[in-house]
Design a protein around this motif. Structure first.
Motif, PDB file in Angstrom:
ATOM      1  N   VAL A  24     -16.579 -11.175   3.321  1.00 48.80           N
ATOM      2  CA  VAL A  24     -16.682 -12.627   3.415  1.00 48.80           C
ATOM      3  C   VAL A  24     -17.288 -13.220   2.147  1.00 48.80           C
ATOM      4  N   ARG A  25     -16.796 -14.399   1.769  1.00 50.51           N
ATOM      5  CA  ARG A  25     -17.355 -15.163   0.656  1.00 50.51           C
ATOM      6  C   ARG A  25     -18.204 -16.301   1.223  1.00 50.51           C
ATOM      7  N   ARG A  26     -19.463 -16.309   0.866  1.00 48.10           N
ATOM      8  CA  ARG A  26     -20.392 -17.311   1.388  1.00 48.10           C
ATOM      9  C   ARG A  26     -20.078 -18.691   0.796  1.00 48.10           C
ATOM     10  N   LEU A  27     -20.349 -19.724   1.572  1.00 49.89           N
ATOM     11  CA  LEU A  27     -20.042 -21.092   1.173  1.00 49.89           C
ATOM     12  C   LEU A  27     -21.251 -21.991   1.453  1.00 49.89           C
ATOM     13  N   PRO A  28     -22.129 -22.175   0.452  1.00 48.26           N
ATOM     14  CA  PRO A  28     -23.311 -23.012   0.664  1.00 48.26           C
ATOM     15  C   PRO A  28     -22.965 -24.498   0.589  1.00 48.26           C
ATOM     16  N   GLN A  29     -23.000 -25.168   1.743  1.00 47.38           N
ATOM     17  CA  GLN A  29     -22.757 -26.603   1.793  1.00 47.38           C
ATOM     18  C   GLN A  29     -24.033 -27.267   2.324  1.00 47.38           C
ATOM     19  N   LEU A  30     -23.921 -28.169   3.296  1.00 49.70           N
ATOM     20  CA  LEU A  30     -25.144 -28.670   3.923  1.00 49.70           C
ATOM     21  C   LEU A  30     -25.893 -27.512   4.556  1.00 49.70           C
ATOM     22  N   VAL A  31     -25.132 -26.577   5.138  1.00 49.24           N
ATOM     23  CA  VAL A  31     -25.674 -25.306   5.611  1.00 49.24           C
ATOM     24  C   VAL A  31     -24.770 -24.197   5.094  1.00 49.24           C
ATOM     25  N   ASP A  89     -19.039 -33.517   6.485  1.00 44.07           N
ATOM     26  CA  ASP A  89     -18.067 -33.131   5.448  1.00 44.07           C
ATOM     27  C   ASP A  89     -18.060 -34.137   4.294  1.00 44.07           C
ATOM     28  N   LEU A  90     -18.156 -35.434   4.618  1.00 49.14           N
ATOM     29  CA  LEU A  90     -18.123 -36.467   3.585  1.00 49.14           C
ATOM     30  C   LEU A  90     -19.374 -36.430   2.708  1.00 49.14           C
ATOM     31  N   ILE A  91     -20.520 -36.092   3.287  1.00 52.82           N
ATOM     32  CA  ILE A  91     -21.750 -35.981   2.496  1.00 52.82           C
ATOM     33  C   ILE A  91     -21.637 -34.836   1.490  1.00 52.82           C
ATOM     34  N   ILE A  92     -21.081 -33.720   1.923  1.00 49.58           N
ATOM     35  CA  ILE A  92     -20.871 -32.583   1.016  1.00 49.58           C
ATOM     36  C   ILE A  92     -19.968 -32.991  -0.146  1.00 49.58           C
ATOM     37  N   GLU A  93     -18.884 -33.678   0.194  1.00 53.24           N
ATOM     38  CA  GLU A  93     -17.930 -34.111  -0.829  1.00 53.24           C
ATOM     39  C   GLU A  93     -18.591 -35.080  -1.808  1.00 53.24           C
ATOM     40  N   ARG A  94     -19.428 -35.989  -1.310  1.00 50.34           N
ATOM     41  CA  ARG A  94     -20.088 -36.970  -2.175  1.00 50.34           C
ATOM     42  C   ARG A  94     -21.054 -36.295  -3.145  1.00 50.34           C
ATOM     43  N   ARG A  95     -21.791 -35.314  -2.690  1.00 49.52           N
ATOM     44  CA  ARG A  95     -22.752 -34.617  -3.546  1.00 49.52           C
ATOM     45  C   ARG A  95     -22.088 -33.981  -4.754  1.00 49.52           C
ATOM     46  N   VAL A 104     -30.190 -23.118   5.430  1.00 49.52           N
ATOM     47  CA  VAL A 104     -30.471 -24.062   4.348  1.00 49.52           C
ATOM     48  C   VAL A 104     -30.874 -23.248   3.116  1.00 49.52           C
ATOM     49  N   GLN A 105     -30.187 -23.484   2.007  1.00 49.96           N
ATOM     50  CA  GLN A 105     -30.394 -22.665   0.814  1.00 49.96           C
ATOM     51  C   GLN A 105     -31.563 -23.128  -0.049  1.00 49.96           C
ATOM     52  N   ALA A 106     -31.917 -24.411   0.041  1.00 51.49           N
ATOM     53  CA  ALA A 106     -33.011 -24.944  -0.770  1.00 51.49           C
ATOM     54  C   ALA A 106     -33.512 -26.248  -0.175  1.00 51.49           C
ATOM     55  N   VAL A 107     -34.753 -26.584  -0.476  1.00 48.30           N
ATOM     56  CA  VAL A 107     -35.298 -27.908  -0.158  1.00 48.30           C
ATOM     57  C   VAL A 107     -35.845 -28.489  -1.462  1.00 48.30           C
ATOM     58  N   THR A 108     -35.849 -29.794  -1.548  1.00 46.46           N
ATOM     59  CA  THR A 108     -36.345 -30.440  -2.761  1.00 46.46           C
ATOM     60  C   THR A 108     -37.501 -31.375  -2.433  1.00 46.46           C
ATOM     61  N   ARG A 109     -38.388 -31.524  -3.395  1.00 48.91           N
ATOM     62  CA  ARG A 109     -39.558 -32.388  -3.254  1.00 48.91           C
ATOM     63  C   ARG A 109     -39.841 -33.088  -4.581  1.00 48.91           C
ATOM     64  N   LYS A 110     -40.453 -34.270  -4.487  1.00 53.23           N
ATOM     65  CA  LYS A 110     -41.061 -34.931  -5.640  1.00 53.23           C
ATOM     66  C   LYS A 110     -42.507 -35.213  -5.277  1.00 53.23           C
ATOM     67  N   TYR A 111     -43.344 -35.386  -6.286  1.00 52.81           N
ATOM     68  CA  TYR A 111     -44.775 -35.581  -6.042  1.00 52.81           C
ATOM     69  C   TYR A 111     -45.282 -36.789  -6.813  1.00 52.81           C
ATOM     70  N   THR A 112     -46.280 -37.435  -6.240  1.00 57.63           N
ATOM     71  CA  THR A 112     -46.835 -38.636  -6.856  1.00 57.63           C
ATOM     72  C   THR A 112     -47.933 -38.305  -7.869  1.00 57.63           C
ATOM     73  N   GLN A 113     -48.097 -37.027  -8.169  1.00 58.32           N
ATOM     74  CA  GLN A 113     -49.034 -36.596  -9.203  1.00 58.32           C
ATOM     75  C   GLN A 113     -48.530 -35.286  -9.797  1.00 58.32           C
ATOM     76  N   ASP A 114     -49.081 -34.909 -10.942  1.00 55.54           N
ATOM     77  CA  ASP A 114     -48.718 -33.627 -11.548  1.00 55.54           C
ATOM     78  C   ASP A 114     -49.124 -32.487 -10.616  1.00 55.54           C
ATOM     79  N   MET A 115     -48.281 -31.446 -10.563  1.00 57.96           N
ATOM     80  CA  MET A 115     -48.546 -30.285  -9.706  1.00 57.96           C
ATOM     81  C   MET A 115     -48.766 -29.057 -10.574  1.00 57.96           C
TER      82      MET A 115
END
Length: 538
Positions: free
Chosen positions: A508-515, A232-238, A397-408
């Motif tokens: 129902v109203r969906r609530l995207p948090q950590l999950v 819960d605290l991680i969601i709040e911090r984001r 999980v609604q999304a995942v994020t990535r960074k790359y060490t080169q152009d993609m």
């Protein structure tokens, strides 16, 4: 000495003190100016490099889309609008701080998720807040460290190991169903699913990870409460941009609460790992046939304690604690969400629910109905189709994020520059009308093998994909099938009513948090089936 006294007296005089403060202030202002100039230059550079991607309207070049990503039902509807308008991708700026490319089409998702692990990085925007809890675990680590951990942890998720967990899945599900039978007998047939199912998955994971019977489904547990509080605290911090900086966050009340809950979780895993390592060392010295002892061990901590790399090196206690914490964090909430939304979707579609129930009854024919076996899971073909469709429609999980060490390079000559954050929208891909017909409808027949031909490989990615996919996906699918099958065998489900709102869970109203959760909870009405009314769970 007299010279030193003269200098000190000058510095400590009011005039000298003012000069010192003035110099310090000038230095700080200069640092702030340099930091701001570099920030704005970086922002201008990313804005230029990402000009090949369509950019949704922003009120300001500087502020960009800051504050427009909402963890609400409206936020998901916003993603639907982006998918409808841009089809495959768009750029997105969170002030001058974070520069994103949002992708939601299989052709754009595939090159990002299938990129080699050596050039794929986990970004700090999403994963940085988890580091104090999970350390340099498989979920967060990069490069050679990630490769080594992946190799060491893979055997812990082998089919032969998963088979031994089926009994645990049955036991934890039986405990939950026993509670449900007692509540129904008291006249409480309208239940909120997340409360019950989350405790069940935590109970199951504690048994699988540590061989620890917490009894958390029946009584309170300090460790379980701390895990829930941390999430819960991680969601709040984001959601608070200023809290993204550690030096601010740790001074807040929420930061202090986080540290307190963290100490409970870390103390528990540290004690378990240290005691288990000592036990293994003792058995090595006393047991003549230690191989038999190894073969009898099946829980997660034992397996990774005994795992060695090609150089004969294993994980340290600190590394094992990080992986155990990750197993608990990543496993309980995601699986609970998947189970709840599957039951919800089946509650709203009585015909599919009954078809699943008939399939389970055929598989369990001639048995007392207390548990499934590993071999049964492959025979639950239609139930598995319903689970997969629920994972598409309501991905935990609604999304995942990535960074790359080169152009993609992406289709259409578009390039994601090194250092930009790639937000792979699982929700957007699963609801993209150019990929799925009527994407907002629940239709398990999409996953009939005859209908899957010709579908893009990355159109269905609930567990991500590629080298950094979810290592525990087979574990999760096995538990999903056991829990869903036994629940349908014992209960008939219909949409319930949120007692605070007085509304059916059909709205129902969906609530995207950590999950993915539901505002006010996910309420279902339970009706024990006649054949199971007398069968109390163990």
């Amino acid at each position: 000495m007299s010279v030193l006294q003269g200098v000190l007296s000058k510095v400590l005089s009011w005039a000298g003190l003012c000069q010192v403060l003035c110099a310090a202030g000038t230095g700080l202002v200069a640092l702030a100016v340099v930091w701001t100039v570099r920030l704005l230059a970086r922002h201008a550079w990313f804005t230029h490099r990402l000009s090949g991607f369509s950019r949704p309207h922003a009120d300001s070049w500087l502020i960009g889309h800051l504050g427009k990503m909402q963890s609400t039902e409206e936020g998901l509807l916003q993603v639907d609008d982006l998918v409808q308008m841009y089809k495959h991708s768009c750029s997105w700026f969170l002030g001058p701080f974070y520069h994103l490319v949002r992708v939601f089409h299989p052709d754009y998702v595939k090159p990002l998720l299938m990129a080699p692990g050596s050039i794929t990085m986990k970004d700090e925007l999403i994963y940085g807040h988890l580091r104090p809890w999970l350390g340099q675990s498989l979920l967060i680590s990069n490069g050679e460290e990630w490769f080594r951990r992946r190799r060491l942890l893979t055997p812990a998720f082998h089919f032969d190991i998963l088979k031994s967990y089926i009994t645990t899945f049955n036991t934890s599900t039986n405990t939950m169903h026993g509670k449900w039978h007692r509540l129904v007998a008291e006249g409480r047939t309208n239940l909120e699913m997340f409360d019950h199912v989350t405790l069940m998955t935590l109970d199951s994971l504690l048994r699988c990870a540590f061989s620890y019977n917490s009894n958390c489904q029946e009584s309170s547990s300090e460790y379980v409460s701390a895990i829930v509080e941390l999430s819960d605290l991680i969601i709040e911090r984001r959601q608070k941009i200023l809290h993204h900086w550690d030096w601010i966050y740790w001074k807040t009340q929420q930061g202090k609460q986080f540290k307190q809950a963290l100490s409970v979780v870390h103390r528990f895993t540290r004690d378990v790992v240290q005691k288990r390592r000592a036990l293994i060392s003792q058995q090595r010295e006393t047991d003549t046939d230690f191989t038999t002892v190894l073969q009898s061990r099946k829980d997660f901590v034992d397996l990774i304690l005994l795992s060695k790399d090609e150089d004969g090196q294993g994980l340290t206690d600190e590394e094992i604690q990080a992986e155990a914490n990750t197993f608990m964090f990543a496993g309980h909430d995601t699986t609970a969400s998947a189970i709840c939304w599957t039951l919800y979707n089946l509650a709203r579609h009585a015909d599919y629910q009954e078809q699943c129930r008939q399939e389970v009854m055929e598989v369990m024919q001639g048995r007392d109905g207390r548990g499934l076996e590993w071999e049964d899971l492959s025979n639950l073909s239609f139930t598995t189709m319903c689970i997969r469709e629920s994972l598409r429609l309501h991905s935990p999980v609604q999304a995942v994020t990535r960074k790359y060490t080169q152009d993609m390079e992406l289709p259409g000559g578009r390039t994601v520059p090194e250092g930009a954050i790639c937000l792979v929208s699982i929700y957007g891909t699963h609801h993209n009308p150019t990929v799925w017909t009527n994407p907002h409808e629940f239709n398990p027949l999409r996953f009939d093998p005859s209908n899957a031909k010709g579908r893009a490989s990355h159109s269905f990615i609930p567990f991500s994909s590629g080298p950094r996919n979810c290592i525990g996906q087979k574990f999760a699918l096995a538990e999903l099938r056991v829990v869903v099958a036994l629940t349908l065998l014992r209960f008939r489900l219909t949409p319930g009513v949120n007692p605070e709102l007085g509304t059916s869970s059909g709205g129902v109203r969906r609530l995207p948090q950590l999950v993915l959760r539901a505002e006010g909870g996910l309420w279902l009405q339970l009706e024990p089936l006649a054949a199971e009314e007398g069968a109390q769970a163990e």
